[in-house]
Design an enzyme around this catalytic site. Structure first.
Site, PDB file in Angstrom:
ATOM      1  N   CYS A 133     -10.981   3.115  -1.479  1.00  0.00           N
ATOM      2  CA  CYS A 133      -9.734   3.642  -0.915  1.00  0.00           C
ATOM      3  C   CYS A 133      -9.486   2.854   0.355  1.00  0.00           C
ATOM      4  O   CYS A 133     -10.415   2.604   1.136  1.00  0.00           O
ATOM      5  CB  CYS A 133      -9.880   5.130  -0.602  1.00  0.00           C
ATOM      6  N   THR A 134      -8.221   2.459   0.535  1.00  0.00           N
ATOM      7  CA  THR A 134      -7.866   1.607   1.676  1.00  0.00           C
ATOM      8  C   THR A 134      -8.346   2.143   3.025  1.00  0.00           C
ATOM      9  O   THR A 134      -8.652   1.382   3.933  1.00  0.00           O
ATOM     10  CB  THR A 134      -6.346   1.478   1.772  1.00  0.00           C
ATOM     11  N   HIS A 135      -8.359   3.472   3.148  1.00  0.00           N
ATOM     12  CA  HIS A 135      -8.678   4.067   4.450  1.00  0.00           C
ATOM     13  C   HIS A 135     -10.161   4.021   4.808  1.00  0.00           C
ATOM     14  O   HIS A 135     -10.518   4.031   5.984  1.00  0.00           O
ATOM     15  CB  HIS A 135      -8.252   5.545   4.466  1.00  0.00           C
ATOM     16  N   ASP A 152       0.853  -1.188   0.000  1.00  0.00           N
ATOM     17  CA  ASP A 152       0.000   0.000   0.000  1.00  0.00           C
ATOM     18  C   ASP A 152       0.890   1.241   0.000  1.00  0.00           C
ATOM     19  O   ASP A 152       2.069   1.175   0.338  1.00  0.00           O
ATOM     20  CB  ASP A 152      -0.916   0.009   1.237  1.00  0.00           C
ATOM     21  N   SER A 153       0.280   2.371  -0.348  1.00  0.00           N
ATOM     22  CA  SER A 153       1.023   3.631  -0.321  1.00  0.00           C
ATOM     23  C   SER A 153       1.376   4.026   1.119  1.00  0.00           C
ATOM     24  O   SER A 153       2.279   4.829   1.320  1.00  0.00           O
ATOM     25  CB  SER A 153       0.179   4.724  -0.968  1.00  0.00           C
ATOM     26  N   TYR A 182      -0.444   8.615  -2.665  1.00  0.00           N
ATOM     27  CA  TYR A 182      -0.327   8.360  -4.098  1.00  0.00           C
ATOM     28  C   TYR A 182      -1.520   8.981  -4.849  1.00  0.00           C
ATOM     29  O   TYR A 182      -1.450   9.231  -6.037  1.00  0.00           O
ATOM     30  CB  TYR A 182      -0.345   6.852  -4.385  1.00  0.00           C
ATOM     31  N   GLY A 183      -2.610   9.164  -4.121  1.00  0.00           N
ATOM     32  CA  GLY A 183      -3.886   9.551  -4.746  1.00  0.00           C
ATOM     33  C   GLY A 183      -3.911  10.927  -5.362  1.00  0.00           C
ATOM     34  O   GLY A 183      -4.872  11.296  -6.022  1.00  0.00           O
ATOM     35  N   GLU A 214      -6.220   9.341   9.033  1.00  0.00           N
ATOM     36  CA  GLU A 214      -4.855   9.190   9.567  1.00  0.00           C
ATOM     37  C   GLU A 214      -4.712   9.907  10.912  1.00  0.00           C
ATOM     38  O   GLU A 214      -3.894   9.532  11.737  1.00  0.00           O
ATOM     39  CB  GLU A 214      -3.827   9.697   8.550  1.00  0.00           C
ATOM     40  N   CYS A 262      -3.730  -0.997  -2.270  1.00  0.00           N
ATOM     41  CA  CYS A 262      -3.976   0.399  -2.637  1.00  0.00           C
ATOM     42  C   CYS A 262      -4.846   0.483  -3.894  1.00  0.00           C
ATOM     43  O   CYS A 262      -4.482  -0.057  -4.941  1.00  0.00           O
ATOM     44  CB  CYS A 262      -2.635   1.075  -2.875  1.00  0.00           C
ATOM     45  N   ASN A 263      -5.962   1.172  -3.781  1.00  0.00           N
ATOM     46  CA  ASN A 263      -6.862   1.325  -4.935  1.00  0.00           C
ATOM     47  C   ASN A 263      -6.198   2.140  -6.036  1.00  0.00           C
ATOM     48  O   ASN A 263      -6.386   1.871  -7.219  1.00  0.00           O
ATOM     49  CB  ASN A 263      -8.144   2.039  -4.507  1.00  0.00           C
TER      50      ASN A 263
HETATM   51  N1  DGL Z   1      -3.963   3.814  -0.373  1.00  0.00           N
HETATM   52  C1  DGL Z   1      -4.607   4.827  -1.167  1.00  0.00           C
HETATM   53  C2  DGL Z   1      -5.774   4.203  -1.962  1.00  0.00           C
HETATM   54  O1  DGL Z   1      -6.339   3.192  -1.602  1.00  0.00           O
HETATM   55  C3  DGL Z   1      -5.083   5.998  -0.321  1.00  0.00           C
HETATM   56  C4  DGL Z   1      -3.981   6.875   0.197  1.00  0.00           C
HETATM   57  C5  DGL Z   1      -3.166   7.539  -0.896  1.00  0.00           C
HETATM   58  O2  DGL Z   1      -3.639   8.505  -1.535  1.00  0.00           O
HETATM   59  O3  DGL Z   1      -2.047   7.095  -1.114  1.00  0.00           O
HETATM   60  O4  DGL Z   1      -6.138   4.725  -2.993  1.00  0.00           O
END
Ligand code: DGL
Length: 250
Positions: free
Chosen positions: A180-182, A7-8, A39-40, A150, A70-71
């Site tokens: 999104c993972t969060h 994941d990011s 990353y988003g 976060e 990570c999506n």
């Molecule tokens: N892990 C990212 C996702 O699932 C969310 C956080 C990011 O922007 O890196 O898209």
């Protein structure tokens, strides 16, 4: 089976939580690119480059399978990663669509996709939803949720006003893809906003469903080996993992 989870940052721990609940793997290697999250908000070239660098990291381990939790990575870099990986690489977009189909069971259902700017701009979910017959979809980039989560603000005023900011005026969808993972960490708050009248699709659960239908899992692992790595401040990631995953002290 040994699995890598990429994941990011820390968000992919929500996917690890589902993997642990279902006791699928003997060993889990987690890598969060905490030095370069989010990353988003980045463009495709950068997301692909970072993802291929992460892939190199995972090549140091004898894993059978890599899950990109990570999506954003799943939306942009899956093909490039698969082309260079000596093991299977699975993203969360396709499993999310299959889970949506199974959960809603009606292609005329109104589906709301939530994700980072990059994920929503990629149209990865929309395109695949449409290929599966779902054409009544709405997508919304809701990146502000990421820093709020976060900060650990899983309820309260700031989250409430952000929900209002993004969802005001939207009619209640039949299903919401938490792309999104969060977002699973605020699933209750999102469901509450829509008076619990909508079905939420969670990447972690979607991945488990997908894995169980594509691979053979003969043994349950109630106490798998888990190793956490991060490109910055790995100790902080380990502490978050301890808290979110309620891990036993080793
Ligand atoms: N892990 C990212 C996702 O699932 C969310 C956080 C990011 O922007 O890196 O898209």
């Amino acid at each position: 089976m040994k699995v890598g989870v990429f994941d990011s940052g820390i968000g992919g721990l929500t996917v690890v939580k589902s993997l642990l609940e279902h006791q699928l793997f003997e060993e889990i290697i987690y890598f969060g690119d905490t030095a370069r999250v989010p990353y988003g908000v980045k463009d495709k070239n950068t997301i692909v480059r970072y993802s291929l660098e992460a892939l190199e990291f995972f090549k140091n381990f004898e894993i059978d399978l890599l899950i990109t939790a990570c999506n954003t990575v799943s939306a942009y870099a899956l093909e490039e990663m698969r082309a260079q990986a000596p093991f299977d690489v699975i993203g969360v977009v396709e499993p999310g669509i299959i889970a949506t189909k199974n959960a809603l069971n009606d292609t005329s259902a109104n589906v709301l996709v939530l994700g980072t700017n990059a994920t929503i701009n990629s149209k990865a979910y929309e395109t695949l939803l449409s290929a599966h017959g779902f054409n009544n979809t709405t997508s919304k980039a809701t990146g502000l949720f990421v820093p709020i989560i976060e900060e650990g603000l899983f309820d309260g005023e700031i989250l409430e006003s952000t929900l209002e900011h993004y969802f005001k005026g939207l009619s209640c969808p039949d299903g919401i893809i938490l792309g999104c993972t969060h977002f699973p960490l605020i699933a209750d708050a999102i469901a509450d906003y829509f008076n619990n009248n909508t079905t939420l699709i969670h990447s972690g659960e979607a991945i488990v469903e997908y894995l169980e239908s594509h691979y053979k899992f003969e043994t349950k692992y109630s106490n798998p080996e888990i190793k956490f790595f991060a490109s910055e401040n790995p100790e902080s990631l380990r502490q978050t993992a301890q808290k979110w995953l309620d891990l036993p002290e080793k």
